[in-house]
Scaffold this motif. Structure first.
Motif: not given
Length: 480
Positions: A1-10, A159-162
Protein backbone atom coordinates in the motif's frame (compact mmCIF):
# COMPACT_ATOMS: atom_id res chain seq x y z
CA UNK A 1 0.00 0.00 0.00
CA UNK A 2 1.38 3.43 -0.96
CA UNK A 3 2.19 5.80 1.88
CA UNK A 4 0.65 9.25 1.83
CA UNK A 5 2.82 12.06 3.23
CA UNK A 6 1.03 14.81 5.13
CA UNK A 7 2.74 18.15 5.84
CA UNK A 8 3.80 18.94 9.38
CA UNK A 9 1.93 20.41 11.15
CA UNK A 10 -1.54 19.39 10.02
CA UNK A 11 -5.04 18.66 11.29
CA UNK A 12 -6.52 15.23 10.61
CA UNK A 13 -10.27 14.78 11.14
CA UNK A 14 -11.50 11.19 11.39
CA UNK A 15 -15.06 10.58 10.19
CA UNK A 16 -16.96 7.30 10.48
CA UNK A 17 -19.37 5.20 12.49
CA UNK A 18 -18.47 3.37 15.67
CA UNK A 19 -16.42 0.19 15.10
CA UNK A 20 -15.33 1.52 11.68
CA UNK A 21 -11.68 1.36 12.79
CA UNK A 22 -10.85 5.02 13.45
CA UNK A 23 -9.09 4.64 16.80
CA UNK A 24 -7.15 1.58 15.68
CA UNK A 25 -5.99 3.32 12.51
CA UNK A 26 -4.94 6.45 14.41
CA UNK A 27 -3.05 4.48 17.06
CA UNK A 28 -1.08 2.61 14.39
CA UNK A 29 0.04 5.77 12.58
CA UNK A 30 0.31 8.59 15.10
CA UNK A 31 1.96 9.08 18.47
CA UNK A 32 -0.60 8.99 21.25
CA UNK A 33 0.14 12.62 22.18
CA UNK A 34 -1.11 13.76 18.76
CA UNK A 35 -4.53 12.09 19.01
CA UNK A 36 -7.40 13.91 20.72
CA UNK A 37 -10.02 11.22 21.39
CA UNK A 38 -13.55 11.89 22.59
CA UNK A 39 -13.63 8.42 24.20
CA UNK A 40 -10.43 9.05 26.16
CA UNK A 41 -11.70 12.44 27.28
CA UNK A 42 -15.00 10.85 28.36
CA UNK A 43 -12.99 8.53 30.56
CA UNK A 44 -11.04 11.49 31.90
CA UNK A 45 -14.05 13.55 32.97
CA UNK A 46 -16.41 10.65 33.68
CA UNK A 47 -16.45 7.08 34.92
CA UNK A 48 -15.04 5.58 31.71
CA UNK A 49 -15.12 5.68 27.93
CA UNK A 50 -18.71 4.38 27.96
CA UNK A 51 -20.00 6.97 30.42
CA UNK A 52 -22.41 8.66 28.03
CA UNK A 53 -23.48 11.05 30.78
CA UNK A 54 -20.02 12.64 30.54
CA UNK A 55 -20.28 13.23 26.78
CA UNK A 56 -21.13 16.93 26.95
CA UNK A 57 -18.20 17.67 29.26
CA UNK A 58 -15.91 15.48 27.16
CA UNK A 59 -16.78 17.33 23.96
CA UNK A 60 -16.39 20.70 25.64
CA UNK A 61 -12.92 19.64 26.74
CA UNK A 62 -12.17 18.27 23.28
CA UNK A 63 -13.01 21.62 21.71
CA UNK A 64 -10.66 23.39 24.14
CA UNK A 65 -7.81 20.95 23.54
CA UNK A 66 -8.21 21.04 19.77
CA UNK A 67 -8.35 24.85 19.71
CA UNK A 68 -5.25 25.21 21.86
CA UNK A 69 -3.24 22.63 19.94
CA UNK A 70 -4.06 24.21 16.59
CA UNK A 71 -3.28 27.69 17.94
CA UNK A 72 0.17 26.32 18.84
CA UNK A 73 0.46 24.82 15.34
CA UNK A 74 0.69 21.26 16.61
CA UNK A 75 -0.33 18.28 14.51
CA UNK A 76 -3.72 17.20 15.82
CA UNK A 77 -5.67 14.05 15.00
CA UNK A 78 -9.32 14.41 16.04
CA UNK A 79 -10.75 11.01 16.89
CA UNK A 80 -14.52 11.33 17.24
CA UNK A 81 -17.42 10.11 15.13
CA UNK A 82 -16.91 13.30 13.09
CA UNK A 83 -20.52 13.32 11.92
CA UNK A 84 -21.31 16.87 13.03
CA UNK A 85 -20.70 19.02 9.95
CA UNK A 86 -20.67 22.25 11.96
CA UNK A 87 -17.89 20.91 14.19
CA UNK A 88 -15.87 19.70 11.21
CA UNK A 89 -16.08 23.10 9.55
CA UNK A 90 -15.08 24.83 12.79
CA UNK A 91 -11.96 22.65 13.04
CA UNK A 92 -11.21 23.31 9.38
CA UNK A 93 -11.54 27.05 10.02
CA UNK A 94 -9.13 26.86 12.95
CA UNK A 95 -6.61 25.04 10.78
CA UNK A 96 -6.91 27.63 8.02
CA UNK A 97 -6.48 30.50 10.50
CA UNK A 98 -3.30 28.86 11.80
CA UNK A 99 -1.96 28.26 8.28
CA UNK A 100 -2.13 24.48 8.67
CA UNK A 101 -3.15 21.79 6.22
CA UNK A 102 -6.35 19.96 7.09
CA UNK A 103 -7.45 16.58 5.77
CA UNK A 104 -10.45 14.41 6.48
CA UNK A 105 -10.18 10.63 6.64
CA UNK A 106 -13.43 8.89 5.83
CA UNK A 107 -13.93 5.35 7.16
CA UNK A 108 -16.31 3.77 4.68
CA UNK A 109 -16.32 0.43 6.49
CA UNK A 110 -19.24 -1.79 5.37
CA UNK A 111 -22.17 -1.75 7.78
CA UNK A 112 -22.03 -5.50 8.35
CA UNK A 113 -18.34 -5.31 9.22
CA UNK A 114 -19.04 -2.57 11.76
CA UNK A 115 -21.79 -4.68 13.30
CA UNK A 116 -19.55 -7.77 13.38
CA UNK A 117 -16.79 -5.84 15.14
CA UNK A 118 -19.30 -4.36 17.54
CA UNK A 119 -20.59 -7.80 18.50
CA UNK A 120 -17.05 -8.85 19.46
CA UNK A 121 -16.63 -5.91 21.84
CA UNK A 122 -16.92 -6.31 25.59
CA UNK A 123 -18.76 -2.99 25.72
CA UNK A 124 -21.04 -2.94 22.71
CA UNK A 125 -22.60 0.06 21.05
CA UNK A 126 -26.40 -0.40 21.27
CA UNK A 127 -27.61 -1.76 17.93
CA UNK A 128 -30.00 1.12 17.29
CA UNK A 129 -27.28 3.68 18.09
CA UNK A 130 -24.87 2.02 15.65
CA UNK A 131 -27.58 1.97 12.96
CA UNK A 132 -28.10 5.69 13.49
CA UNK A 133 -24.35 6.30 13.18
CA UNK A 134 -24.18 4.35 9.93
CA UNK A 135 -27.00 6.47 8.51
CA UNK A 136 -25.21 9.62 9.59
CA UNK A 137 -22.03 8.39 7.88
CA UNK A 138 -23.92 7.98 4.60
CA UNK A 139 -24.78 11.70 4.79
CA UNK A 140 -21.30 12.80 5.90
CA UNK A 141 -19.67 10.80 3.11
CA UNK A 142 -21.43 12.98 0.57
CA UNK A 143 -20.60 16.21 2.41
CA UNK A 144 -16.85 15.75 2.88
CA UNK A 145 -15.70 16.37 -0.72
CA UNK A 146 -17.30 19.82 -0.79
CA UNK A 147 -16.20 21.11 2.62
CA UNK A 148 -12.85 22.49 1.48
CA UNK A 149 -10.24 20.12 2.94
CA UNK A 150 -6.80 19.82 1.41
CA UNK A 151 -7.77 16.24 0.75
CA UNK A 152 -10.33 13.61 1.72
CA UNK A 153 -8.53 10.33 2.27
CA UNK A 154 -9.37 6.73 2.76
CA UNK A 155 -7.77 5.10 5.84
CA UNK A 156 -4.52 4.29 4.06
CA UNK A 157 -0.92 4.45 5.23
CA UNK A 158 0.01 8.04 6.11
CA UNK A 159 2.98 9.78 7.70
CA UNK A 160 3.37 13.38 8.83
CA UNK A 161 6.62 14.80 7.47
CA UNK A 162 8.34 18.19 7.19
CA UNK A 163 7.08 20.23 4.23
CA UNK A 164 10.27 19.48 2.29
CA UNK A 165 9.29 15.82 1.98
CA UNK A 166 5.61 16.03 1.05
CA UNK A 167 6.25 15.47 -2.66
CA UNK A 168 9.34 13.31 -2.16
CA UNK A 169 7.83 10.13 -3.58
CA UNK A 170 7.43 11.67 -7.04
CA UNK A 171 11.00 12.94 -6.99
CA UNK A 172 12.29 9.54 -5.83
CA UNK A 173 10.55 7.97 -8.81
CA UNK A 174 12.22 10.49 -11.14
CA UNK A 175 15.62 9.75 -9.67
CA UNK A 176 15.03 6.03 -10.18
CA UNK A 177 13.80 6.27 -13.76
CA UNK A 178 15.88 9.26 -14.93
CA UNK A 179 18.84 9.53 -12.54
CA UNK A 180 20.79 12.75 -12.24
CA UNK A 181 24.13 13.28 -10.58
CA UNK A 182 24.62 15.49 -7.56
CA UNK A 183 27.70 16.15 -5.47
CA UNK A 184 27.62 16.00 -1.67
CA UNK A 185 29.68 17.92 0.86
CA UNK A 186 29.80 17.32 4.61
CA UNK A 187 29.89 20.44 6.74
CA UNK A 188 31.56 20.14 10.15
CA UNK A 189 29.71 22.57 12.39
CA UNK A 190 30.44 21.07 15.81
CA UNK A 191 33.24 19.13 17.48
CA UNK A 192 31.98 16.85 20.24
CA UNK A 193 33.96 14.55 22.48
CA UNK A 194 36.26 16.80 24.49
CA UNK A 195 39.55 18.41 23.53
CA UNK A 196 41.69 15.33 24.08
CA UNK A 197 39.62 13.39 21.57
CA UNK A 198 39.11 16.08 18.94
CA UNK A 199 41.94 15.04 16.63
CA UNK A 200 40.66 11.47 16.62
CA UNK A 201 37.09 12.62 16.06
CA UNK A 202 38.03 14.75 13.05
CA UNK A 203 40.16 11.97 11.59
CA UNK A 204 37.44 9.33 12.02
CA UNK A 205 34.70 11.53 10.58
CA UNK A 206 36.89 12.40 7.60
CA UNK A 207 37.62 8.74 6.89
CA UNK A 208 33.93 7.88 7.20
CA UNK A 209 32.93 10.75 4.92
CA UNK A 210 35.27 9.52 2.21
CA UNK A 211 34.15 5.92 2.59
CA UNK A 212 30.42 6.69 2.24
CA UNK A 213 30.96 8.82 -0.86
CA UNK A 214 31.11 12.48 0.11
CA UNK A 215 32.82 14.67 -2.49
CA UNK A 216 33.94 17.38 -0.08
CA UNK A 217 34.34 18.35 3.55
CA UNK A 218 33.68 21.92 4.63
CA UNK A 219 34.20 23.63 7.97
CA UNK A 220 32.51 26.69 9.40
CA UNK A 221 34.86 29.64 9.69
CA UNK A 222 34.20 30.91 13.18
CA UNK A 223 36.31 31.26 16.30
CA UNK A 224 33.67 30.16 18.76
CA UNK A 225 30.46 28.22 18.35
CA UNK A 226 27.53 30.13 16.84
CA UNK A 227 24.28 30.36 18.83
CA UNK A 228 22.29 28.50 16.17
CA UNK A 229 24.35 25.37 16.92
CA UNK A 230 25.58 25.55 20.50
CA UNK A 231 27.20 27.57 23.26
CA UNK A 232 30.04 30.05 22.93
CA UNK A 233 32.24 27.94 25.22
CA UNK A 234 31.73 24.66 23.31
CA UNK A 235 34.93 23.29 21.77
CA UNK A 236 35.37 24.82 18.32
CA UNK A 237 38.39 24.43 16.04
CA UNK A 238 39.94 27.13 13.87
CA UNK A 239 38.91 26.48 10.31
CA UNK A 240 42.00 26.67 8.09
CA UNK A 241 44.18 24.82 10.61
CA UNK A 242 41.54 22.08 10.66
CA UNK A 243 41.52 21.95 6.86
CA UNK A 244 45.29 21.44 6.89
CA UNK A 245 44.82 18.51 9.25
CA UNK A 246 42.03 17.15 7.03
CA UNK A 247 44.34 17.36 4.02
CA UNK A 248 46.64 14.88 5.77
CA UNK A 249 43.72 12.66 6.89
CA UNK A 250 42.09 12.32 3.47
CA UNK A 251 43.03 11.48 -0.10
CA UNK A 252 40.07 12.34 -2.30
CA UNK A 253 37.58 14.90 -0.91
CA UNK A 254 37.79 18.59 -1.72
CA UNK A 255 38.35 20.87 1.29
CA UNK A 256 37.09 24.36 2.05
CA UNK A 257 35.43 26.83 4.35
CA UNK A 258 31.72 27.44 4.25
CA UNK A 259 32.48 30.30 4.38
CA UNK A 260 35.36 32.52 5.57
CA UNK A 261 34.16 35.86 6.91
CA UNK A 262 35.86 38.51 4.83
CA UNK A 263 36.60 40.62 7.93
CA UNK A 264 38.46 37.90 9.83
CA UNK A 265 41.85 38.04 8.08
CA UNK A 266 43.97 40.22 5.89
CA UNK A 267 42.65 39.16 2.47
CA UNK A 268 46.09 38.65 0.92
CA UNK A 269 47.00 36.47 3.90
CA UNK A 270 43.80 34.47 3.33
CA UNK A 271 44.86 33.93 -0.27
CA UNK A 272 48.27 32.64 0.87
CA UNK A 273 46.58 30.24 3.33
CA UNK A 274 44.27 28.86 0.62
CA UNK A 275 47.12 28.44 -1.86
CA UNK A 276 49.17 26.55 0.72
CA UNK A 277 46.23 24.23 1.45
CA UNK A 278 45.78 23.56 -2.27
CA UNK A 279 49.44 22.58 -2.68
CA UNK A 280 49.55 20.37 0.42
CA UNK A 281 46.22 18.68 -0.37
CA UNK A 282 47.20 17.88 -3.95
CA UNK A 283 44.88 20.42 -5.54
CA UNK A 284 41.76 19.87 -3.45
CA UNK A 285 41.21 23.30 -1.89
CA UNK A 286 38.19 25.54 -2.33
CA UNK A 287 38.04 29.07 -0.94
CA UNK A 288 34.65 30.10 0.42
CA UNK A 289 34.14 33.75 1.35
CA UNK A 290 31.22 35.67 2.74
CA UNK A 291 30.14 38.99 4.16
CA UNK A 292 30.60 37.99 7.85
CA UNK A 293 27.57 38.39 10.10
CA UNK A 294 28.48 37.40 13.67
CA UNK A 295 28.93 40.77 15.34
CA UNK A 296 29.30 39.33 18.86
CA UNK A 297 32.27 37.28 17.69
CA UNK A 298 33.97 40.37 16.30
CA UNK A 299 33.45 42.22 19.57
CA UNK A 300 34.72 39.28 21.61
CA UNK A 301 37.98 39.16 19.65
CA UNK A 302 38.41 42.91 19.44
CA UNK A 303 37.88 43.15 15.70
CA UNK A 304 36.02 46.00 14.02
CA UNK A 305 32.66 45.11 12.53
CA UNK A 306 32.20 47.51 9.61
CA UNK A 307 28.84 48.58 8.26
CA UNK A 308 27.23 46.41 5.60
CA UNK A 309 28.25 48.66 2.70
CA UNK A 310 31.86 48.60 3.84
CA UNK A 311 31.85 44.82 4.12
CA UNK A 312 30.35 44.52 0.64
CA UNK A 313 33.12 46.73 -0.73
CA UNK A 314 35.72 44.56 0.99
CA UNK A 315 34.11 41.38 -0.32
CA UNK A 316 34.04 42.70 -3.88
CA UNK A 317 37.70 43.68 -3.71
CA UNK A 318 38.58 40.28 -2.24
CA UNK A 319 36.83 38.43 -5.07
CA UNK A 320 39.00 40.33 -7.54
CA UNK A 321 42.24 40.20 -5.53
CA UNK A 322 42.35 36.48 -4.75
CA UNK A 323 42.59 35.23 -8.38
CA UNK A 324 45.34 37.80 -9.00
CA UNK A 325 47.22 36.57 -5.96
CA UNK A 326 46.91 32.95 -7.14
CA UNK A 327 48.10 33.82 -10.64
CA UNK A 328 51.63 34.31 -11.98
CA UNK A 329 53.76 37.35 -11.32
CA UNK A 330 53.61 39.97 -8.63
CA UNK A 331 51.60 42.83 -10.10
CA UNK A 332 50.01 45.22 -7.62
CA UNK A 333 46.29 45.32 -6.86
CA UNK A 334 44.34 48.46 -6.05
CA UNK A 335 40.64 48.13 -5.39
CA UNK A 336 38.02 50.29 -3.74
CA UNK A 337 39.22 49.53 -0.20
CA UNK A 338 42.10 47.09 -0.65
CA UNK A 339 45.58 47.95 -1.83
CA UNK A 340 48.24 45.24 -2.18
CA UNK A 341 51.52 46.55 -3.67
CA UNK A 342 52.97 43.11 -4.40
CA UNK A 343 50.87 40.00 -5.07
CA UNK A 344 53.71 37.48 -4.95
CA UNK A 345 52.28 34.12 -3.80
CA UNK A 346 54.48 31.09 -4.39
CA UNK A 347 53.98 28.22 -4.58
CA UNK A 348 50.95 29.00 -6.65
CA UNK A 349 47.91 26.71 -6.21
CA UNK A 350 48.07 23.42 -8.07
CA UNK A 351 44.65 24.07 -9.57
CA UNK A 352 44.71 26.32 -12.61
CA UNK A 353 41.88 28.23 -10.95
CA UNK A 354 41.36 27.70 -7.25
CA UNK A 355 37.54 27.78 -6.98
CA UNK A 356 35.95 30.76 -5.26
CA UNK A 357 32.61 30.17 -3.55
CA UNK A 358 30.48 32.99 -2.18
CA UNK A 359 28.04 32.30 0.63
CA UNK A 360 24.72 34.14 0.79
CA UNK A 361 21.26 34.34 -0.72
CA UNK A 362 20.57 38.08 -0.89
CA UNK A 363 20.39 39.70 -4.30
CA UNK A 364 23.36 41.95 -3.66
CA UNK A 365 25.48 38.92 -2.79
CA UNK A 366 24.15 36.98 -5.77
CA UNK A 367 25.14 39.84 -8.06
CA UNK A 368 28.71 39.75 -6.76
CA UNK A 369 28.85 35.98 -7.11
CA UNK A 370 27.54 36.09 -10.66
CA UNK A 371 30.27 38.55 -11.59
CA UNK A 372 33.31 37.05 -9.87
CA UNK A 373 32.75 33.63 -8.26
CA UNK A 374 32.78 30.03 -9.44
CA UNK A 375 29.95 29.01 -7.13
CA UNK A 376 27.41 30.54 -4.77
CA UNK A 377 25.93 28.79 -1.77
CA UNK A 378 22.27 29.53 -1.05
CA UNK A 379 19.71 28.58 1.56
CA UNK A 380 15.98 27.97 1.48
CA UNK A 381 13.36 25.57 0.20
CA UNK A 382 13.07 24.41 -3.38
CA UNK A 383 10.94 27.36 -4.49
CA UNK A 384 13.38 29.88 -2.99
CA UNK A 385 16.35 28.08 -4.52
CA UNK A 386 14.74 28.00 -7.95
CA UNK A 387 14.10 31.74 -7.75
CA UNK A 388 17.75 32.40 -6.83
CA UNK A 389 19.03 30.14 -9.58
CA UNK A 390 16.93 31.98 -12.13
CA UNK A 391 18.18 35.31 -10.84
CA UNK A 392 21.84 34.29 -11.14
CA UNK A 393 21.22 32.88 -14.61
CA UNK A 394 19.63 36.18 -15.64
CA UNK A 395 22.77 38.06 -14.64
CA UNK A 396 25.49 36.11 -16.39
CA UNK A 397 26.36 33.49 -18.96
CA UNK A 398 29.36 32.45 -16.84
CA UNK A 399 29.13 28.92 -15.44
CA UNK A 400 28.39 29.84 -11.81
CA UNK A 401 27.48 26.71 -9.89
CA UNK A 402 24.67 26.81 -7.33
CA UNK A 403 25.26 24.96 -4.08
CA UNK A 404 22.88 24.50 -1.15
CA UNK A 405 23.48 24.11 2.58
CA UNK A 406 21.07 22.45 5.00
CA UNK A 407 21.02 20.40 8.16
CA UNK A 408 20.05 16.81 7.39
CA UNK A 409 19.00 14.05 9.77
CA UNK A 410 18.44 10.72 8.04
CA UNK A 411 17.55 7.29 9.38
CA UNK A 412 14.97 4.53 9.36
CA UNK A 413 13.58 5.39 12.81
CA UNK A 414 13.04 9.09 12.25
CA UNK A 415 10.80 9.59 15.28
CA UNK A 416 13.35 7.86 17.51
CA UNK A 417 16.18 10.03 16.21
CA UNK A 418 14.17 13.20 16.71
CA UNK A 419 13.20 12.24 20.24
CA UNK A 420 16.80 11.40 21.17
CA UNK A 421 18.43 14.47 19.64
CA UNK A 422 15.96 17.31 20.09
CA UNK A 423 16.52 19.84 22.88
CA UNK A 424 14.29 19.12 25.81
CA UNK A 425 12.19 22.25 25.42
CA UNK A 426 11.78 22.04 21.63
CA UNK A 427 8.68 20.73 19.95
CA UNK A 428 9.50 17.46 18.11
CA UNK A 429 7.81 18.53 14.87
CA UNK A 430 9.62 21.87 14.81
CA UNK A 431 12.93 20.17 15.49
CA UNK A 432 12.24 17.62 12.74
CA UNK A 433 11.54 20.43 10.28
CA UNK A 434 14.61 22.40 11.38
CA UNK A 435 16.96 19.45 10.79
CA UNK A 436 15.07 18.03 7.77
CA UNK A 437 14.54 14.72 9.56
CA UNK A 438 13.51 12.00 7.13
CA UNK A 439 14.12 8.55 5.75
CA UNK A 440 16.60 7.71 3.02
CA UNK A 441 13.82 7.97 0.42
CA UNK A 442 12.65 11.28 1.87
CA UNK A 443 16.14 12.70 1.45
CA UNK A 444 16.57 11.29 -2.06
CA UNK A 445 13.36 13.05 -3.04
CA UNK A 446 14.35 16.35 -1.41
CA UNK A 447 17.78 16.40 -3.02
CA UNK A 448 16.38 15.43 -6.41
CA UNK A 449 14.02 18.39 -6.22
CA UNK A 450 16.97 20.65 -5.40
CA UNK A 451 18.90 19.20 -8.34
CA UNK A 452 15.92 19.85 -10.61
CA UNK A 453 15.89 23.44 -9.33
CA UNK A 454 19.48 23.90 -10.53
CA UNK A 455 21.67 22.88 -7.58
CA UNK A 456 24.93 21.12 -8.46
CA UNK A 457 26.18 20.33 -4.95
CA UNK A 458 24.44 19.96 -1.60
CA UNK A 459 26.32 20.56 1.63
CA UNK A 460 24.85 18.98 4.72
CA UNK A 461 25.46 19.28 8.43
CA UNK A 462 24.45 16.14 10.32
CA UNK A 463 23.16 16.34 13.91
CA UNK A 464 24.35 12.77 14.56
CA UNK A 465 27.53 11.43 12.94
CA UNK A 466 26.35 7.86 13.60
CA UNK A 467 23.89 8.37 10.72
CA UNK A 468 26.62 8.72 8.05
CA UNK A 469 26.01 5.20 6.71
CA UNK A 470 22.40 6.16 5.98
CA UNK A 471 23.62 9.38 4.37
CA UNK A 472 25.84 7.18 2.19
CA UNK A 473 22.74 5.37 0.94
CA UNK A 474 21.32 8.73 -0.14
CA UNK A 475 24.56 9.66 -1.89
CA UNK A 476 24.60 6.32 -3.70
CA UNK A 477 21.26 7.14 -5.32
CA UNK A 478 22.94 10.05 -7.16
CA UNK A 479 25.90 7.99 -8.33
CA UNK A 480 24.10 5.32 -10.33
Amino acid sequence: MDERRLPSPCVVILVGAGAAGKSTWAAERFAADLVVSSDRLRALVGAGEDDLGASADAFALLETVVSQRIARRLTTVIDTLGMDRERRLRWLGLARAAGMACVAVGFDTPAEECRRRNRSRVKRIPADVLTSQLRAWAVARGELPDEGYDDVLQPTAVRVVPEAFVAADEAVARQSSEPTRLRFGLQLSSYPGGRAGLSGFVREVAAKAESVGFDAIYVMDHFRQIPQVGRAWDDFLESWTTLGYLAACTTRVRLGTLVSGITYRNVAHLGKIAATLDVLSGGRAMCGVGLAWFEAEHKAYGWPFPAVDSRYALLEDALQLLPVLWGPGNKPFHGRVLSVPDTTCYPRPLQERLPLLVGGSGRRTLRLASKYADAVNVFGDVAAVRERVEYVRSLTDRPVEITHLSTTLVGSDVDGLVERLRPRNQNPARYAAAVNAGTVDDQIGRFRELADAGVGEVMIAVPDFDTLDDVGRVIAAFRE
